[in-house]
Design an enzyme around this catalytic site. Structure first.
Site: not given
Length: 497
Positions: A57, A66, A422
């Site tokens: 980051d 997670t 995702w």
């Protein structure tokens, strides 16, 4: 009650304490830490086979997000697994640096502030219905989050300034919040971030992004943190009366509360009298208990959360923290600092105490102070070590993380070029067959079988192989050793970072 998906993103502090040489700066250290990640995934932003995300980051902070979880213990296990994965990377970095002539030790800290006043976050994510009235949500949730620090803060020894002496505070993160609600994350940190990235079907879901929380070492503290927040959200979503605790000045209140460890600091409620954080949290706890009595408990840990919530409020109100010194991070650390200061005759702001404050958050299993306390039974735990070890390689089985993990492990074991995020799962040589999973609660989907079948007959063979072999093929980032913990006198204190 409906299932909820949770997740937490943790940014880690890093530092290198050189031996004969000056320690490497964070950006160079981060490059060493992410060498295996780049080799494994050809990027510093990858998803790994336990379905979690690993990336570098802003500010050279390694970050672990997670996988999606719908069970609080799965969430805690996945978060703890992230500590061990990051520790493994730090140990690999230290070995690589030694080969390059840089001696010394690498420290990876799960905290939220360095000695220069820079802050890095622990961001919570909660899936909420798109129909949730956001104004009502923020009116109720902001007072809860501002005062939640007396329950689940990580604790911090605040250095002396020209205006104030050194003192102990509930939270590491409270002083770094600048707005109640905003779309910013780093420029002007809000308590609640409104950036609308659901990573799901946007017509049905919204992702509530909470960035005010402290990183927790204690599993019990984590259970209370996520569990109490979930209960408040369920009350908001159900439309039941929760009470009016809207604060006149949330940012002033969060600082004021953090720096008064007595818990007697009062803050102005917009439509009522001044109240303490204990008053506000007690009111919310009473309403949460009533809500569960009327609607039933939605998971097995609800009563434990209520008991922890009430016991912590009683400890803060009474000033006697002994009842929570095994369970709540800020109280565990405060007891430790007090004991060391009394034995050594040290003043509140002594550098040794500041180093110990940092060392509490060292994720090294044999060196980190919290982990040493845990090894000697001095703190409470929620999980068996085996469950954490499984979470290093196995995704949660009841959310779409199970599908992502299976896709990643299979594609990688068969050498198939692939991309994943995702929602999306794609084989590079079959871009038109990309699989989009917009439901975070979907743990089984025949479309994945169809996609993987395109890899050929070896998929069926792979299914039949021993699980341990599959893990070895799929997870080079898995731990290379079993960890045993040292005695308290063996831990080394990290330098101030």
């Amino acid at each position: 009650m409906e299932r909820r998906v949770f997740g937490v993103e943790t940014e880690f502090g890093i530092t290198h304490q050189g031996g004969e040489h000056r320690g490497l700066p964070p950006d160079e250290l981060a490059r060493y830490i992410f060498r295996p990640v780049l080799k494994w995934g050809r990027s510093s932003n990858v998803f790994i086979p336990n379905a979690s995300r690993l990336y570098l980051d802003v500010g050279s902070h390694p970050e672990y997000a997670t996988a999606e979880c719908d069970d609080l213990l799965d969430l805690i296990a996945s978060d703890r697994a992230g500590e061990l994965i990051m520790h493994d990377l730090a140990q690999r970095a230290q070995a690589a640096m030694a080969e390059d002539g840089f001696d010394g030790s690498v420290y990876l800290l799960k905290n939220n502030v360095d000695s220069q006043g820079n802050s890095y976050g622990s961001h919570e994510n909660y899936m909420i219905p798109r129909t949730t009235h956001f104004r009502r949500l923020s009116t109720i949730l902001l007072p809860f989050l501002v005062t939640r620090q007396i329950l689940v803060g990580a604790g911090r020894l605040v250095p002396a300034t020209d205006e104030t002496p050194a003192h102990y505070a509930f939270s590491q993160r409270a002083d770094h919040m600048w707005e109640g609600i905003s779309s910013a994350t780093t420029r002007s940190r809000p308590i609640i971030n409104t950036r609308d990235e659901p990573h799901a079907d946007a017509a049905l879901h919204r992702r509530l992004h909470v960035i005010v929380g402290d990183s927790n070492m204690s599993e019990t503290t984590s259970l209370l943190r996520y569990g109490a927040t979930d209960l408040v959200l369920r009350m908001v979503e159900s439309g039941v009366p929760v009470g009016d605790f809207e604060l006149e000045n949330p940012i002033g209140a969060i600082r004021h509360i953090s720096h008064d460890i007595t818990g007697t600091a009062t803050v102005k409620v917009r439509n009522g009298p001044e109240m303490t954080a204990v008053d506000i949290q007690s009111g919310l706890l009473d309403r949460a208990r009533r809500f569960v009595r009327e609607n039933g408990a939605h998971h097995a840990q609800v009563e434990q959360i209520f008991e922890l919530w009430e016991r912590t409020l009683q400890a803060v109100a009474s000033g006697d923290h002994s009842s929570i010194e095994r369970d709540i991070d800020w109280a565990i650390k405060k007891r430790l600092l007090t004991d060391v200061a009394e034995r050594g005759g040290l003043r509140q702001g002594h550098p040794k105490l500041e180093q110990l404050d940092m060392a509490y958050h060292d994720v090294h299993p044999r060196r980190g102070v919290f982990n040493v306390l845990a090894a000697h039974g001095r703190v409470s735990t929620q999980l068996q070590p085996e469950r954490i070890e499984r979470a290093i390689v196995d995704p949660p089985s009841t959310t779409r993380a199970a599908l992502r993990g299976r896709f990643l492990s299979t594609a990688r074991a068969l050498g198939a070029e692939h991309t994943v995020d995702w929602v999306h799962h794609k084989l590079v040589d079959r871009p038109l067959d990309a699989l989009m999973l917009k439901d975070p609660l979907l743990a089984d989907d025949p479309r994945l079988d169809t996609l993987l079948a395109k890899l050929g007959d070896r998929v069926e063979t792979l299914r039949e192989q021993n699980l341990a072999q599959r893990r070895e093929q799929a997870v080079p980032l898995a731990l290379s050793e079993r960890y045993t913990l040292a005695s308290p006198r063996e831990f080394a204190e990290p330098p101030l970072i």
